[in-house]
Design an enzyme around this catalytic site. Structure first.
Site, PDB file in Angstrom:
ATOM      1  N   LYS A 121       2.944  14.719   5.446  1.00  0.00           N
ATOM      2  CA  LYS A 121       3.862  14.120   5.212  1.00  0.00           C
ATOM      3  C   LYS A 121       4.132  12.570   5.138  1.00  0.00           C
ATOM      4  CE  LYS A 121       7.043  16.297   7.001  1.00  0.00           C
ATOM      5  NZ  LYS A 121       6.252  17.419   7.912  1.00  0.00           N
ATOM      6  N   GLY A 134       6.345  14.332  14.622  1.00  0.00           N
ATOM      7  CA  GLY A 134       4.943  13.950  15.043  1.00  0.00           C
ATOM      8  C   GLY A 134       3.823  13.483  13.394  1.00  0.00           C
ATOM      9  N   HIS A 135       4.306  12.213  13.293  1.00  0.00           N
ATOM     10  CA  HIS A 135       3.346  11.518  11.753  1.00  0.00           C
ATOM     11  C   HIS A 135       1.518  10.922  12.624  1.00  0.00           C
ATOM     12  CE1 HIS A 135       6.527  13.174  10.458  1.00  0.00           C
ATOM     13  NE2 HIS A 135       7.372  12.358  10.667  1.00  0.00           N
ATOM     14  N   ASP A 157       3.790  19.611   9.965  1.00  0.00           N
ATOM     15  CA  ASP A 157       2.629  18.887  10.156  1.00  0.00           C
ATOM     16  C   ASP A 157       2.133  19.411   9.260  1.00  0.00           C
ATOM     17  OD1 ASP A 157       3.464  18.431  12.759  1.00  0.00           O
ATOM     18  OD2 ASP A 157       2.957  20.234  13.431  1.00  0.00           O
ATOM     19  N   GLN A 201      10.121  17.530  10.334  1.00  0.00           N
ATOM     20  CA  GLN A 201      10.245  18.689  10.303  1.00  0.00           C
ATOM     21  C   GLN A 201       9.769  19.357   8.560  1.00  0.00           C
ATOM     22  OE1 GLN A 201      13.322  17.326  11.497  1.00  0.00           O
ATOM     23  NE2 GLN A 201      11.290  17.024  12.684  1.00  0.00           N
TER      24      GLN A 201
HETATM   25  P1  GDP Z   1       3.107  15.206   9.430  1.00  0.00           P
HETATM   26  O1  GDP Z   1       4.280  15.510  10.474  1.00  0.00           O
HETATM   27  O2  GDP Z   1       3.784  16.026   8.110  1.00  0.00           O
HETATM   28  O3  GDP Z   1       3.361  13.426   8.838  1.00  0.00           O
HETATM   29  O4  GDP Z   1       1.784  15.979   9.779  1.00  0.00           O
HETATM   30  P2  GDP Z   1       0.940  14.999  11.131  1.00  0.00           P
HETATM   31  O5  GDP Z   1       0.334  14.395  10.770  1.00  0.00           O
HETATM   32  O6  GDP Z   1       1.640  15.909  12.678  1.00  0.00           O
HETATM   33  O7  GDP Z   1       0.126  16.352  10.679  1.00  0.00           O
HETATM   34  C1  GDP Z   1      -1.546  16.610   9.734  1.00  0.00           C
HETATM   35  C2  GDP Z   1      -2.754  15.870  10.431  1.00  0.00           C
HETATM   36  O8  GDP Z   1      -4.145  16.305   9.586  1.00  0.00           O
HETATM   37  C3  GDP Z   1      -3.055  14.620  10.787  1.00  0.00           C
HETATM   38  O9  GDP Z   1      -3.294  14.764  12.645  1.00  0.00           O
HETATM   39  C4  GDP Z   1      -3.471  14.064   9.823  1.00  0.00           C
HETATM   40  O10 GDP Z   1      -4.450  13.161   9.926  1.00  0.00           O
HETATM   41  C5  GDP Z   1      -4.108  15.145   8.992  1.00  0.00           C
HETATM   42  N1  GDP Z   1      -4.181  14.848   7.846  1.00  0.00           N
HETATM   43  C6  GDP Z   1      -3.747  14.862   6.449  1.00  0.00           C
HETATM   44  N2  GDP Z   1      -4.157  15.250   5.654  1.00  0.00           N
HETATM   45  C7  GDP Z   1      -5.458  15.580   6.033  1.00  0.00           C
HETATM   46  C8  GDP Z   1      -6.378  16.124   4.933  1.00  0.00           C
HETATM   47  O11 GDP Z   1      -6.669  16.274   3.366  1.00  0.00           O
HETATM   48  N3  GDP Z   1      -7.660  16.802   5.693  1.00  0.00           N
HETATM   49  C9  GDP Z   1      -8.145  16.577   7.063  1.00  0.00           C
HETATM   50  N4  GDP Z   1      -9.154  16.827   7.325  1.00  0.00           N
HETATM   51  N5  GDP Z   1      -6.940  15.707   8.207  1.00  0.00           N
HETATM   52  C10 GDP Z   1      -5.829  15.275   7.656  1.00  0.00           C
HETATM   53  P1  IMO Z   2       7.195  16.914  11.797  1.00  0.00           P
HETATM   54  O1  IMO Z   2       8.316  16.250  10.740  1.00  0.00           O
HETATM   55  C1  IMO Z   2       6.430  21.164  13.592  1.00  0.00           C
HETATM   56  C2  IMO Z   2       9.434  23.224  15.875  1.00  0.00           C
HETATM   57  C3  IMO Z   2       9.710  22.903  17.410  1.00  0.00           C
HETATM   58  C4  IMO Z   2      10.589  24.326  17.640  1.00  0.00           C
HETATM   59  C5  IMO Z   2      11.689  24.001  16.533  1.00  0.00           C
HETATM   60  C6  IMO Z   2      12.747  23.330  17.000  1.00  0.00           C
HETATM   61  O2  IMO Z   2       6.098  16.106  12.394  1.00  0.00           O
HETATM   62  O3  IMO Z   2       6.612  17.795  11.167  1.00  0.00           O
HETATM   63  P2  IMO Z   2      13.680  21.218  17.863  1.00  0.00           P
HETATM   64  O4  IMO Z   2      12.702  20.684  19.030  1.00  0.00           O
HETATM   65  O5  IMO Z   2      13.642  20.892  16.888  1.00  0.00           O
HETATM   66  O6  IMO Z   2      15.237  21.794  18.636  1.00  0.00           O
HETATM   67  O7  IMO Z   2      12.432  22.065  17.554  1.00  0.00           O
HETATM   68  O8  IMO Z   2      11.152  23.056  15.489  1.00  0.00           O
HETATM   69  N1  IMO Z   2       9.080  21.019  15.336  1.00  0.00           N
HETATM   70  C7  IMO Z   2       8.639  20.970  14.453  1.00  0.00           C
HETATM   71  N2  IMO Z   2       7.155  21.969  13.819  1.00  0.00           N
HETATM   72  N3  IMO Z   2       6.151  19.914  13.012  1.00  0.00           N
HETATM   73  C8  IMO Z   2       7.627  19.579  12.929  1.00  0.00           C
HETATM   74  O9  IMO Z   2       7.811  18.167  12.770  1.00  0.00           O
HETATM   75  C9  IMO Z   2       8.479  19.382  14.378  1.00  0.00           C
HETATM   76  N4  IMO Z   2       9.431  19.410  14.610  1.00  0.00           N
HETATM   77  C10 IMO Z   2      10.154  20.734  15.003  1.00  0.00           C
HETATM   78  O10 IMO Z   2       8.345  22.935  17.697  1.00  0.00           O
HETATM   79  O11 IMO Z   2       9.889  25.345  16.816  1.00  0.00           O
HETATM   80 MG    MG Z   3       3.665  16.203  12.659  1.00  0.00          MG
END
Ligand code: GDP
Ligand code: IMO
Ligand code: MG
Length: 427
Positions: free
Chosen positions: A16, A40-41, A13, A223
């Site tokens: 990416k 989840g992106h 998270d 991840q």
């Molecule tokens: P990922 O799994 O690595 O793609 O990241 P996620 O989407 O799960 O979580 C990142 C969150 O941060 C999302 O809600 C993005 O919209 C938000 N985000 C990304 N870059 C920035 C930033 O520079 N500032 C802020 N405030 N939010 C950001």
């Molecule tokens: P993105 O791509 C954050 C964590 C789960 C758990 C562990 C194992 O959005 O960064 P699983 O269901 O994969 O067997 O769970 O990994 N986990 C993540 N945490 N971001 C993710 O993906 C994750 N995908 C799995 O919370 O601790």
């Molecule tokens: Mg994510």
């Protein structure tokens, strides 16, 4: 032309999806190479917000071909839900390519994931419950079902029979659950086979040929480094290879074709699920980061655990992935703090560790050693040049960069596509 890899530097998270989207128009293919719908992106484009799980974030860029590589585990129902959701919002998904060698998440594996977590009790991992671990276990155990099996009912039936011989016993005898029948499982898996077939191909060949034609391929990890099954905080990890090495095995692209590895790191640290987290905050500061950063999971909605930036981790991520550039996201979230702590090393039972301890029990007991940098109050969400940032924010970035052993090329200052300070163009 080169292949580029994007990885998460911490526990996921990091942003990416936004970074992939940032590069989208400059690349020809975006490949998801590991994981499944545990990811989840969130990508924000203008007033539209997209949450992607199984599809690579490049799907939002017209002209960029999205690819699901052989290293991914695919929940076919989720795939079509996601395709339909995007099509309804005007996103063209017809160019999607799916590896014939990717493994498929069968319903029994979703059940086993959930019941195993319950069975583990206090030793649970806190998985996303999507069947990821059991499906990768089947792959290694050589009883997995692959996408190509869905196009031959006889082969599929034989494979499901083989898998259920073992899994059925696990469900009934260990977990006291009803095991699905072979017929029911085959029927569920075949439900979308015909619809799936236009997307399926030899993605390794497709990508190799694209690179021969000088096209740009971006390999996007789900991840992150500390969730990697080999290099992460085992056993509190996911079940796939989320580091840059996994980009090769999960896509069929050899290491010699990769010339850039971009690691995404948050300006602080978060984690979802169980497992050690040295800089975790249990006080108001943690709550401040959760609220200001809106740290709730895109996939499960769980509140994310929050803590200060940890440069032992970013240094480790640099080493394990061969990072050429960091993208430091969410710097805007740190605005308004008197002081910003930076973890520079750990204290483990009175001994200083500058590097990630190899022994997990040391990592469990690690106490952060902090340096305290002065904070800033100015709103930085409109900054586009490094010089636009307050001096203290610049000093923070420079100190994290120095401690992380690779340059910080882009800084995120908000969730939207344009909200970034580019110090060095990524391409
Ligand atoms: P990922 O799994 O690595 O793609 O990241 P996620 O989407 O799960 O979580 C990142 C969150 O941060 C999302 O809600 C993005 O919209 C938000 N985000 C990304 N870059 C920035 C930033 O520079 N500032 C802020 N405030 N939010 C950001
Ligand atoms: P993105 O791509 C954050 C964590 C789960 C758990 C562990 C194992 O959005 O960064 P699983 O269901 O994969 O067997 O769970 O990994 N986990 C993540 N945490 N971001 C993710 O993906 C994750 N995908 C799995 O919370 O601790
Ligand atoms: Mg994510």
């Amino acid at each position: 032309m080169p292949a580029i890899v994007i990885v998460g530097a911490q526990w996921g998270d990091e942003g990416k999806g936004k970074a992939t989207d940032h590069l989208g128009s400059q690349v020809d293919y975006v490949v998801k190479f590991n994981g499944g719908n545990n990811a989840g992106h969130t990508v924000v484009i203008g007033d539209q917000k997209f949450a992607l799980h199984l599809l690579p974030s490049g799907i939002l860029t017209p002209g960029c071909t999205p690819v699901i590589g052989n290293g991914v585990v695919v929940d076919i129902d989720v795939l079509f839900e996601e395709i339909e959701g995007l099509e309804a919002r005007g996103v063209d998904t017809s160019g999607l390519k799916l590896s014939a060698n990717a493994h498929v998440i069968a319903d029994y594996n979703r059940t086993i994931d959930k019941v195993t977590e319950r069975f583990l009790g206090s030793r649970r991992i806190g998985t996303t419950g999507r069947g990821i671990g059991p499906t990768y276990a089947d792959k290694m155990n050589r009883i997995g079902i692959r996408v190509q099996d869905l196009f031959d009912e006889k082969i599929l039936t034989a494979k499901v029979e083989g898998a259920l011989e073992l899994k059925g016993q696990i469900l009934t005898k260990i977990y006291n659950r009803r095991a699905p029948s072979v017929e029911q499982t085959v029927e569920e898996l075949l439900a979308h086979a015909e619809r799936l077939s236009p997307y399926v191909c030899d993605t390794g060949l497709l990508l190799g040929q694209a690179l021969d034609r000088d096209e740009v391929v971006l390999l996007e990890a789900g991840q992150a480094t500390l969730l990697d099954v080999d290099h992460g905080t085992y056993p509190f990890v996911t079940s796939s290879s989320a580091t840059s090495g996994g980009a090769c095995t999960g896509s069929g692209i050899p290491p010699t074709r990769i010339d850039q590895v971009i690691a995404i790191a948050k300006a602080y640290t978060t984690r979802v699920g169980e497992g050690p987290f040295p800089t975790e905050l249990h006080d108001d500061s943690g709550e401040f980061l959760r609220k200001a950063g809106w740290e709730y999971g895109t996939t499960t909605g769980r509140p994310r655990r929050c803590g200060w930036v940890d440069t032992v981790i970013t240094r480790y991520a640099e080493r394990v992935n061969g990072v050429t550039d960091f993208v430091l996201t969410k710097l805007d979230v740190l605005t308004g703090l008197e002081q910003v702590p930076v973890c520079v090393a750990y204290d483990v039972d009175g001994v200083r560790h500058d590097e990630m301890p190899v022994n997990q029990s040391d990592f469990h007991h690690a106490t952060p050693i902090y340096e305290y940098l002065p904070g800033w109050w100015e709103d930085i969400s409109d900054a586009r040049d490094f010089a636009d940032l307050p001096k203290n924010a610049q000093a923070y970035v420079e100190r994290v960069e120095e401690l992380s052993n690779a340059r910080i090329s882009v800084i995120g200052v908000g969730p939207e596509r344009e909200q970034a300070v580019v110090r060095h163009a990524l391409r």
